[in-house]
Design an enzyme around this catalytic site. Sequence first.
Site, short mmCIF file in Angstrom:
data_model
loop_
_atom_site.label_atom_id
_atom_site.label_comp_id
_atom_site.label_asym_id
_atom_site.label_seq_id
_atom_site.Cartn_x
_atom_site.Cartn_y
_atom_site.Cartn_z
N GLY A 172 0.77 -1.22 0.00
CA GLY A 172 0.00 0.00 0.00
C GLY A 172 0.81 1.28 0.00
N CYS A 173 0.44 2.21 -0.83
CA CYS A 173 1.00 3.57 -0.86
C CYS A 173 2.51 3.58 -1.15
CB CYS A 173 0.73 4.32 0.44
SG CYS A 173 -1.01 4.62 0.78
N ALA A 174 2.94 4.69 -1.71
CA ALA A 174 4.36 4.89 -2.01
C ALA A 174 4.77 6.26 -1.53
CB ALA A 174 4.60 4.78 -3.52
#
Length: 364
Positions: free
Chosen positions: A12-14
């Site tokens: 999830g998410c960067a």
Amino acid sequence: MKMEGQVRIPSGCAISAVISREGKKISGDIITNSMKPMHDRSNGLGGGFAGYGIYPDYKDFYALHMFFNSRDTRKTCEAFLKERFEIVQSEIIPTYKIPAIKNEPIIWRYFVAPFRSVMSSLQLEEKEFVAKCVIRINDEMPGAYVFSSGKNMGTFKAVGYPEDVGLFYRLEDYKGYSWTAHGRYPTNTPGWWGGAHPFTLLDYSIVHNGEISSYDANRRFVEMFGYKCTLQTDTEVITYIMDYLLRVQELTLEEAASVIAAPFWSTISAKSDLEDKKKHIFLRTMFPSLLVTGPFSIVFGFNGGLMALNDRLKLRSMVVGEKDDKVFISSEEAAIRTMEPNAENIWYPAGGEPVIIKVKEGAF
């Protein structure tokens, strides 16, 4: 059926960041390109960037970046601002029209200076006055959102993949000594323009990968001190926690990190340095409601530096690298190699271990 190890499931998410210790200017397209190898960590529901040192011609003024849903909303908000600030520049933020970014609101920026007479009548110092005005607009003016409010810095965010958001905002036209970036994969909050990262207040900005299980306790505490969580995502509260700890309580960055990613009591009890032990006992006792629990990795931006921090169990990835005067931070080493193929000293900070990088005195 593919087995574990045969399919990549990103966590999830960067997040990504770069800073020059010498205060040298870095083009915005570098941070945009760093997000491309982490494309699968986002789902197109939010991307954004924060740049520091990007407004040298207006470095003494607060840069208010705003979303409006209509011209009437903009006029109402502008009337509010004119009663409290001198507006030295008002303009639409330049963008490219690209198919990947749709349904954009009116995106405006103001460079402003607060009226000293108004601050004096309210008995507020400058930063407190500006913060209260920003919170009031976001809480009380439907259809108007201040998404950036610092000096000589600015946030650019939208619904879309981060590499498209960077192109949309023409980040190659900006140069700053520090940049942060975020690609969003929302799990329990909506994907909308105001909910994309970074979240900011004054010159503080936060990009975050994770989920805050302590959100309600954190939110209830900061709202006792005038903050309002209105942007429909848990990450917003971290920005207000950092503002409260650093600006209001005047803690150091290390002390603030020891509040939000506090060592376990057993770790504190085992400390042999009595002064350090006493300090951590005080911080845990004084600010128990500001402990941020759940998996997270964050990059905190401020004028003159960056701080990277994992949760104390290191449940989210974060890697740091260096090259010459630059320091790189990201969720994956691939992003660092995109910014600097010859990056050196690659390391993975421990859980709860803050990585603090500051630009040399007078360089920003």
